[in-house]
Design an enzyme around this catalytic site. Structure first.
Site, mmCIF file in Angstrom:
data_model
loop_
_atom_site.group_PDB
_atom_site.id
_atom_site.type_symbol
_atom_site.label_atom_id
_atom_site.label_comp_id
_atom_site.label_asym_id
_atom_site.label_seq_id
_atom_site.Cartn_x
_atom_site.Cartn_y
_atom_site.Cartn_z
ATOM 1 N N GLU A 45 2.052 12.504 -5.765
ATOM 2 C CA GLU A 45 2.349 11.132 -5.354
ATOM 3 C C GLU A 45 3.052 11.111 -3.996
ATOM 4 O O GLU A 45 3.951 11.911 -3.729
ATOM 5 C CB GLU A 45 3.237 10.485 -6.419
ATOM 6 C CG GLU A 45 3.447 8.996 -6.268
ATOM 7 C CD GLU A 45 4.147 8.376 -7.470
ATOM 8 O OE1 GLU A 45 4.188 7.143 -7.558
ATOM 9 O OE2 GLU A 45 4.661 9.139 -8.326
ATOM 10 N N LYS A 114 -0.660 1.385 -6.603
ATOM 11 C CA LYS A 114 -0.052 1.600 -7.921
ATOM 12 C C LYS A 114 0.213 0.253 -8.589
ATOM 13 O O LYS A 114 0.726 -0.682 -7.960
ATOM 14 C CB LYS A 114 1.246 2.391 -7.762
ATOM 15 C CG LYS A 114 1.834 2.935 -9.044
ATOM 16 C CD LYS A 114 2.990 3.876 -8.741
ATOM 17 C CE LYS A 114 3.543 4.541 -9.998
ATOM 18 N NZ LYS A 114 4.641 5.486 -9.689
ATOM 19 N N CYS A 175 1.163 8.347 -11.675
ATOM 20 C CA CYS A 175 2.404 8.712 -12.352
ATOM 21 C C CYS A 175 2.763 7.807 -13.528
ATOM 22 O O CYS A 175 2.266 7.988 -14.628
ATOM 23 C CB CYS A 175 3.540 8.755 -11.337
ATOM 24 S SG CYS A 175 5.010 9.644 -11.935
ATOM 25 N N PRO A 357 34.361 28.850 -5.699
ATOM 26 C CA PRO A 357 35.620 29.297 -6.296
ATOM 27 C C PRO A 357 35.310 29.773 -7.720
ATOM 28 O O PRO A 357 34.947 28.966 -8.583
ATOM 29 C CB PRO A 357 36.486 28.030 -6.318
ATOM 30 C CG PRO A 357 35.751 27.016 -5.491
ATOM 31 C CD PRO A 357 34.318 27.386 -5.539
ATOM 32 N N LEU A 358 35.413 31.045 -7.964
ATOM 33 C CA LEU A 358 35.045 31.644 -9.247
ATOM 34 C C LEU A 358 36.303 31.784 -10.101
ATOM 35 O O LEU A 358 37.164 32.620 -9.827
ATOM 36 C CB LEU A 358 34.388 33.005 -9.002
ATOM 37 C CG LEU A 358 33.807 33.753 -10.205
ATOM 38 C CD1 LEU A 358 32.804 32.893 -10.961
ATOM 39 C CD2 LEU A 358 33.135 35.032 -9.739
ATOM 40 N N SER A 359 36.415 30.973 -11.134
ATOM 41 C CA SER A 359 37.661 30.868 -11.892
ATOM 42 C C SER A 359 37.790 31.890 -13.002
ATOM 43 O O SER A 359 38.886 32.092 -13.528
ATOM 44 C CB SER A 359 37.761 29.467 -12.511
ATOM 45 O OG SER A 359 36.776 29.313 -13.532
ATOM 46 N N GLY A 360 36.693 32.489 -13.402
ATOM 47 C CA GLY A 360 36.725 33.347 -14.583
ATOM 48 C C GLY A 360 36.357 32.603 -15.843
ATOM 49 O O GLY A 360 36.341 33.172 -16.926
ATOM 50 N N ILE A 362 33.549 29.756 -17.903
ATOM 51 C CA ILE A 362 32.107 29.795 -18.139
ATOM 52 C C ILE A 362 31.328 28.907 -17.171
ATOM 53 O O ILE A 362 30.165 29.194 -16.856
ATOM 54 C CB ILE A 362 31.794 29.430 -19.607
ATOM 55 C CG1 ILE A 362 30.421 29.994 -20.003
ATOM 56 C CG2 ILE A 362 31.892 27.920 -19.839
ATOM 57 C CD1 ILE A 362 30.203 30.082 -21.481
ATOM 58 N N ASP A 363 31.924 27.837 -16.649
ATOM 59 C CA ASP A 363 31.182 26.934 -15.763
ATOM 60 C C ASP A 363 30.894 27.571 -14.409
ATOM 61 O O ASP A 363 29.748 27.591 -13.950
ATOM 62 C CB ASP A 363 31.956 25.622 -15.575
ATOM 63 C CG ASP A 363 32.014 24.798 -16.854
ATOM 64 O OD1 ASP A 363 31.070 24.901 -17.650
ATOM 65 O OD2 ASP A 363 33.006 24.083 -17.056
ATOM 66 N N SER A 364 31.923 28.096 -13.752
ATOM 67 C CA SER A 364 31.679 28.755 -12.461
ATOM 68 C C SER A 364 30.881 30.042 -12.669
ATOM 69 O O SER A 364 30.112 30.457 -11.795
ATOM 70 C CB SER A 364 32.986 29.042 -11.730
ATOM 71 O OG SER A 364 33.835 29.865 -12.501
#
Length: 713
Positions: A45, A114, A175, A357-360, A362-364
């Site tokens: 499209e 469309k 679509c 910024p790696l925090s330790g 699970i998200d980062s």
């Protein structure tokens, strides 16, 4: 032998307003289709300007440049001897339409606007376009002079019609028209259309592909016919990732499927089918009675046959049987979709890599593993000698174009373009510092470990100097206000430091340019507002901003084995914590305790609020049924009220939230997807009183024995 026809559909990684790049990708897809013997090619499209132009569709420039690119396509030898279905905006009688332009041998055959526009969720098509409302009708469209000079045509048909070739009949859908209850393909099929095309700009959401596949199969199961589905692929400039997966269906069977996630800029899916199979499928008397009574479509005739009298031509093996459709698990989708989106963003923004910024936590960790997944995809493409990927990778890492460098080692590439940084304070634990360092080592990132206590202390001392009061944490006798302020200053300083390091790390490493900062707030924290405004959740982009904590945990468990990262076990077993308060013998900060609700509960609240469209009272009524066996009505009422209070008072944070990859149907992203106020009566006095009144009357079933199941008579 029947009438064999080779057809091609495509997924293109188009980019909004990249007219030259989009033209090259369209031309490449046509060239590949012809090399495979196809006599018809379908593209996604709005492929000429790119689907994601948004308000640029209101500019005359966008329409003008689209015509200019179409003119180049009409003049190209590649478009000769093949019918091409191409997407672009067209202004007809001063009204802007989203159109398919059907061309053949340097002529425009039909412009099909469309009729049913996508106008909810992420889509605002009615902001830019108007639906064509004259069904089964066409008008004359007078072509721009630049096109008249190329085709020699003054005007062409514009509207709802079908195309009649020497040997078959073709109908066009766009679509959303496939997703509507009364899809155009039904009436077109009853009027004898045998081949349907659908050009899409359909984005990825977790677990969404199944719906698309089932609609394609259903479209031709009762009706009979060949269905060619094309789709946009990649990040074309916004939060969405279009997940390709071009497909061909015949009589309710998927016979060809493209990849859903790919770094390829052009992917063509083709099949040779026997059109006689469609005719045989349509011999049912009930279908024919409806067809005999159906209203007619105007047929635009083309003196061209899609089939050829070639006795040696062989039907595609997949044309004779169903294909086992390839579905990715949600964990695989998280590994692939955001990774492809990150690669497109990195190469098109012309920056030198990512910083997080790696925090330790699970998200980062999940965000970093997604970047590593991106590096794995790039390495795989380099090993296949994908010249575009190799050229982009060389430019990003600072190697000259004629360099012999090949990014075939994912960890080595990760070390060049991905920078992780643990920003510890006195409130950080040795465990999170260790996990961050080990993850950086495992994926090969350029890892930095620093303490920022001196910066935090300087801010506290400045405040004390100005006010005469030194704020204290709650565990040290401070108030809630002091406690929150001291947590927030740590979080906000991490954002400041992130941007400083992102701007200067390439310089430190002897390179030019800068890095993009990645955010790592998940969808549940954003929904609840469990983040500090303008802290390290404030970044350039966020690949997990619309993914739930529950799905992220499953992804980490998958990546542990799939990517050979045993260090991820430690992240899975860790208790989520912000580590912004001092750790004592009797207190360790924990996210779910801070929030007053679990991440699993947040996912339920989010789906009911957005997908099921529940207000506080409606959500309470739903949850009494769902949770009544384990919680009392009064307990459910308290949970619902707490959620809506926290959601409402934190809603303002969504106005500045980092742009995130859209992956979840309950994303609270205020900027595109979730258009709700950010100033609420956060105590919802009328609604909460109604909930309390009902909760006090309802019986408590949470301890009742499970009722015996009722059997059907």
């Amino acid at each position: 032998m029947g009438h064999l026809i080779t057809l091609a559909t495509s997924s293109l990684n188009q980019w909004a307003l990249d007219f030259e790049g989009n033209y090259e990708r369209i031309l490449t897809s046509i060239r590949i289709a012809k090399e495979r013997g196809a006599t018809m090619r379908v593209g996604p499209e709005l492929e000429i300007p790119g689907y994601g132009c948004l308000d640029h569709f209101l500019e005359g420039d966008t329409v003008l440049h689209s015509w200019e690119i179409l003119g180049k396509l009409l003049q190209s030898d590649e478009t000769k001897g093949i019918i091409c279905d191409i997407g672009m905006p067209v202004v007809h009688k001063n009204v802007n339409y989203n159109c398919r332009v059907i061309i053949h041998d340097g002529q425009i055959i039909l412009i099909r606007p469309k009729m049913w526009l996508a106008n909810d969720g992420n889509y605002r098509e009615m902001r830019y376009f108007t639906p064509w409302q004259k069904h089964r009708q066409t008008e004359d469209h007078y072509l721009p002079r630049i096109i008249q000079s190329i085709t020699g045509q003054l005007k062409v048909p514009f509207g709802d019609a079908v195309i009649s070739t020497v040997d078959t009949c073709i109908g066009i859908e766009l679509c959303e028209e496939l997703f509507t209850p009364a899809s155009p393909h039904i009436l077109m099929g009853l009027d004898g259309v045998e081949i349907f095309t659908n050009s899409s700009g359909s984005h990825h959401e977790l677990r969404k592909l199944y719906t698309r596949v089932e609609l394609l199969k259903e479209a031709t199961l009762k009706l009979g016919g060949v269905y060619l589905y094309a789709n946009q692929q990649g990040c074309d400039g916004d939060r969405l990732y279009y997940d390709g997966c071009a497909m061909i269906a015949v009589n309710g069977r998927i016979i060809a499927q493209g990849s859903q996630f790919s770094l390829n800029d052009v992917e063509v899916v083709s099949a040779t089918i026997d059109i006689e199979d469609v005719r045989a499928h349509r011999t049912k008397a009930s279908r024919n009675m409806q067809a005999a009574a159906s209203e007619r479509y105007q047929r635009i005739e083309v003196p061209f046959a899609l089939s050829e009298d070639e006795p040696h031509k062989i039907m595609s093996p997949q044309g004779a049987k169903s294909l086992n459709v390839a579905y990715h698990t949600p964990e695989e989708e998280i590994a692939l979709g955001p990774a492809c989106w990150l690669w497109d963003y990195l190469r098109r923004s012309r920056t030198q890599g990512y910083f997080i910024p790696l925090s330790g936590g699970i998200d980062s960790c999940a965000t970093s593993v997604i970047v590593f997944s991106m590096c794995r995809l790039v390495a795989e493409a380099a090993r296949r000698n994908d010249t575009q990927v190799i050229a982009d990778a060389r430019r990003i890492v600072g190697e000259p174009e004629n360099s012999s460098y090949l990014p075939t080692d994912a960890r080595e590439l990760c070390g060049r373009i991905f920078h992780t940084c643990y920003m510890g304070t006195e409130n950080s634990s040795p465990e999170t510092r260790k996990r961050a360092k080990e993850l950086g080592n495992a994926i090969g990132s350029y890892h930095i470990d620093l303490n920022m206590d001196t910066v935090v202390t300087a801010v506290r001392q400045l405040f004390a100097f100005v006010t005469g009061i030194k704020p204290k944490f709650k565990v040290h006798g401070g108030t809630n206000a002091e406690n929150l302020a001291l947590q927030n200053i740590q979080a906000r300083l991490r954002m400041v430091l992130s941007y400083m390091f992102a701007q200067l790390m390439p310089f430190v490493r002897g390179r030019a340019g800068g890095l993009l900062v990645l955010g790592s707030a998940n969808v549940d924290e954003s929904l609840r507002g469990y983040l500090t405004k303008y802290d390290c959740s404030s970044a350039d982009i966020n690949p997990i901003g619309a993914i739930s904590k529950t799905d992220l945990k499953k992804f980490i468990a998958y990546a542990r084995n799939a990517f050979d990262l045993p260090v991820l076990d430690e992240f899975l077993n860790a208790v989520p914590t912000a580590e912004l308060e001092p750790i004592t013998e009797s207190y360790v900060q924990a996210d779910e305790a801070d929030m007053g609700m679990t991440y699993d509960e947040l996912s339920v609240f989010g789906r009911l609020r957005k997908v099921e469209k529940c207000g506080p009272y409606g959500m309470f009524m739903k949850l009494v049924q769902e949770w009544g066996s384990r919680l009392s009505p009064l307990q459910i009422a308290e949970k619902v009220k707490l959620f809506f209070f926290e959601y409402a008072r934190n809603r303002h944070k969504m106005t500045t939230i980092t742009p995130a990859y859209h992956a979840e149907s309950y994303s609270p992203d205020d900027n595109r997807f979730d258009l709700r106020p950010f100033l609420y009566p956060s105590r919802f006095p009328f609604q909460f009183k109604k909930i309390d009144a009902l909760a006090s009357k309802l019986p408590d079933q949470s301890n009742a024995d499970e009722a015996p199941s009722k059997k059907n008579d």
